[in-house]
Design an enzyme around this catalytic site. Structure first.
Site, PDB file in Angstrom:
ATOM      1  N   LYS A  11     -16.580 -75.033 -55.995  1.00 20.79           N
ATOM      2  CA  LYS A  11     -15.381 -74.299 -56.377  1.00 20.79           C
ATOM      3  C   LYS A  11     -15.382 -72.947 -55.582  1.00 20.79           C
ATOM      4  CE  LYS A  11     -13.931 -76.611 -60.524  1.00 20.79           C
ATOM      5  NZ  LYS A  11     -13.568 -76.073 -62.107  1.00 20.79           N
ATOM      6  N   TYR A  51      -4.578 -80.574 -60.152  1.00 19.55           N
ATOM      7  CA  TYR A  51      -4.853 -80.323 -61.883  1.00 19.55           C
ATOM      8  C   TYR A  51      -3.693 -80.640 -62.544  1.00 19.55           C
ATOM      9  CZ  TYR A  51      -9.578 -78.463 -61.013  1.00 19.55           C
ATOM     10  OH  TYR A  51     -10.792 -78.168 -60.841  1.00 19.55           O
ATOM     11  N   PHE A  59      -4.305 -72.378 -69.760  1.00 17.59           N
ATOM     12  CA  PHE A  59      -4.960 -71.956 -68.520  1.00 17.59           C
ATOM     13  C   PHE A  59      -4.633 -72.562 -67.251  1.00 17.59           C
ATOM     14  CE2 PHE A  59      -7.358 -75.662 -70.293  1.00 17.59           C
ATOM     15  CZ  PHE A  59      -7.614 -76.299 -69.081  1.00 17.59           C
ATOM     16  N   ARG A  87     -21.707 -85.663 -63.321  1.00 18.52           N
ATOM     17  CA  ARG A  87     -21.194 -84.992 -64.405  1.00 18.52           C
ATOM     18  C   ARG A  87     -22.405 -84.632 -65.264  1.00 18.52           C
ATOM     19  NH1 ARG A  87     -15.718 -83.925 -65.085  1.00 18.52           N
ATOM     20  NH2 ARG A  87     -16.452 -83.293 -67.270  1.00 18.52           N
ATOM     21  N   THR A  93     -18.527 -78.284 -69.096  1.00 19.50           N
ATOM     22  CA  THR A  93     -17.515 -77.435 -68.855  1.00 19.50           C
ATOM     23  C   THR A  93     -17.689 -75.853 -68.683  1.00 19.50           C
ATOM     24  OG1 THR A  93     -15.772 -79.421 -69.263  1.00 19.50           O
ATOM     25  CG2 THR A  93     -14.945 -77.090 -68.721  1.00 19.50           C
ATOM     26  N   ARG A 104     -23.745 -75.843 -63.558  1.00 18.95           N
ATOM     27  CA  ARG A 104     -22.723 -74.818 -64.383  1.00 18.95           C
ATOM     28  C   ARG A 104     -23.566 -74.113 -64.744  1.00 18.95           C
ATOM     29  NH1 ARG A 104     -17.846 -78.924 -65.836  1.00 18.95           N
ATOM     30  NH2 ARG A 104     -16.617 -78.501 -64.073  1.00 18.95           N
ATOM     31  N   ASN A 114     -16.600 -72.139 -63.140  1.00 14.30           N
ATOM     32  CA  ASN A 114     -17.756 -72.983 -63.448  1.00 14.30           C
ATOM     33  C   ASN A 114     -18.129 -73.701 -62.336  1.00 14.30           C
ATOM     34  OD1 ASN A 114     -15.634 -74.936 -63.198  1.00 14.30           O
ATOM     35  ND2 ASN A 114     -15.715 -75.700 -65.206  1.00 14.30           N
ATOM     36  N   HIS A 117     -16.657 -79.138 -59.556  1.00  6.27           N
ATOM     37  CA  HIS A 117     -15.590 -80.064 -60.185  1.00  6.27           C
ATOM     38  C   HIS A 117     -16.381 -81.569 -59.713  1.00  6.27           C
ATOM     39  CE1 HIS A 117     -12.087 -82.738 -60.970  1.00  6.27           C
ATOM     40  NE2 HIS A 117     -12.588 -83.341 -60.051  1.00  6.27           N
ATOM     41  N   GLU A 128      -8.925 -89.029 -56.331  1.00 11.66           N
ATOM     42  CA  GLU A 128      -9.410 -87.691 -55.876  1.00 11.66           C
ATOM     43  C   GLU A 128      -9.874 -87.579 -54.489  1.00 11.66           C
ATOM     44  OE1 GLU A 128     -11.450 -86.142 -58.932  1.00 11.66           O
ATOM     45  OE2 GLU A 128      -9.612 -85.716 -60.427  1.00 11.66           O
TER      46      GLU A 128
HETATM   47  P1  ADP Z   1     -14.322 -80.402 -66.233  1.00 10.98           P
HETATM   48  O1  ADP Z   1     -13.980 -79.857 -64.907  1.00 10.98           O
HETATM   49  O2  ADP Z   1     -15.552 -80.237 -67.167  1.00 10.98           O
HETATM   50  O3  ADP Z   1     -13.761 -82.036 -66.234  1.00 10.98           O
HETATM   51  P2  ADP Z   1     -11.445 -80.122 -67.531  1.00 10.98           P
HETATM   52  O4  ADP Z   1     -11.091 -81.169 -66.622  1.00 10.98           O
HETATM   53  O5  ADP Z   1     -11.360 -80.103 -68.976  1.00 10.98           O
HETATM   54  O6  ADP Z   1     -12.971 -79.752 -67.301  1.00 10.98           O
HETATM   55  O7  ADP Z   1     -10.667 -78.688 -66.968  1.00 10.98           O
HETATM   56  C1  ADP Z   1     -10.744 -78.657 -65.656  1.00 10.98           C
HETATM   57  C2  ADP Z   1     -10.852 -77.115 -65.110  1.00 10.98           C
HETATM   58  O8  ADP Z   1     -10.219 -76.384 -65.799  1.00 10.98           O
HETATM   59  C3  ADP Z   1     -12.558 -76.787 -65.830  1.00 10.98           C
HETATM   60  O9  ADP Z   1     -13.470 -77.296 -64.922  1.00 10.98           O
HETATM   61  C4  ADP Z   1     -12.026 -75.128 -65.479  1.00 10.98           C
HETATM   62  O10 ADP Z   1     -12.410 -74.704 -64.184  1.00 10.98           O
HETATM   63  C5  ADP Z   1     -10.756 -75.144 -66.159  1.00 10.98           C
HETATM   64  N1  ADP Z   1     -10.804 -74.870 -67.559  1.00 10.98           N
HETATM   65  C6  ADP Z   1     -11.002 -75.922 -68.452  1.00 10.98           C
HETATM   66  N2  ADP Z   1     -10.892 -75.206 -69.858  1.00 10.98           N
HETATM   67  C7  ADP Z   1     -10.587 -74.222 -69.616  1.00 10.98           C
HETATM   68  C8  ADP Z   1     -10.330 -72.977 -70.613  1.00 10.98           C
HETATM   69  N3  ADP Z   1     -10.268 -73.328 -71.902  1.00 10.98           N
HETATM   70  N4  ADP Z   1     -10.065 -71.711 -70.097  1.00 10.98           N
HETATM   71  C9  ADP Z   1     -10.046 -71.548 -68.807  1.00 10.98           C
HETATM   72  N5  ADP Z   1     -10.196 -72.478 -67.902  1.00 10.98           N
HETATM   73  C10 ADP Z   1     -10.499 -73.672 -68.176  1.00 10.98           C
HETATM   74 MG    MG Z   2     -11.929 -82.866 -65.892  1.00 10.31          MG
END
Ligand code: ADP
Ligand code: MG
Length: 143
Positions: A11, A51, A59, A87, A93, A104, A114, A117, A128
């Site tokens: 990212k 997304y 968010f 993962r 996350t 992370r 973080n 992805h 994807e």
């Molecule tokens: P992951 O990337 O671990 O699969 P998610 O799919 O839940 O997590 O979320 C996608 C992305 O959105 C996260 O990697 C992070 O960059 C952002 N994100 C997720 N939850 C939050 C939150 N509560 N506040 C701000 N950004 C968030």
């Molecule tokens: Mg995700």
């Protein structure tokens, strides 16, 4: 275990911090192979579509702004159980909750910024990969 491919993004926060090599090193040490990789600047439309599953979340706007603020590196990773393995190497996350040694934990800043992805299932991995890599780019991987 099956050899799988998964989709990964280094990212914009990690690219800005000059940590592309750190992230790739952790992926490789974790047993995954980068089989396709390119640096792109995600457009607003791409980030919103990529997304889209999160579009109702509070968010979402910040996430789209973050993912388009600078270049990122999109990748196809290959290896045994690559989707789940990636993962694990990424960690939770929220970097504060991520296990020691994960991307992370080492590179991430907060739950939004973080560092990486990774696809969460075979279906999303296929969608994807195809979202960012053309058929001719992927055809070059056949061996
Ligand atoms: P992951 O990337 O671990 O699969 P998610 O799919 O839940 O997590 O979320 C996608 C992305 O959105 C996260 O990697 C992070 O960059 C952002 N994100 C997720 N939850 C939050 C939150 N509560 N506040 C701000 N950004 C968030
Ligand atoms: Mg995700």
């Amino acid at each position: 275990m099956a050899i799988e491919r998964t989709f990964s993004i280094v990212k914009p926060d990690a690219v800005k911090a000059n940590k592309v090599g750190t992230v790739v090193g952790l992926l490789e040490e974790g047993g995954l192979t980068v089989v396709a990789q390119k640096m792109i600047r995600m457009t607003d439309a791409q980030a919103k579509e990529f997304y889209g599953v999160h579009k109702e979340r509070p968010f979402f706007g910040d996430l789209v702004a973050f993912m388009t603020e600078g270049p990122c590196v999109v990748q196809v990773l290959e290896g045994e159980n690559a989707i789940l393995r990636n993962r694990e190497i990424m960690g939770a996350t929220n970097p504060e909750e991520a296990a020691d040694g994960t991307i992370r934990k080492i590179v991430g800043t907060n739950i939004e910024r973080n560092a990486c992805h990774g696809s969460d299932a075979p279906e999303t991995a296929a969608v994807e990969v195809a979202f960012f890599f053309s058929g001719s780019e992927l055809a070059a991987l056949a061996r």
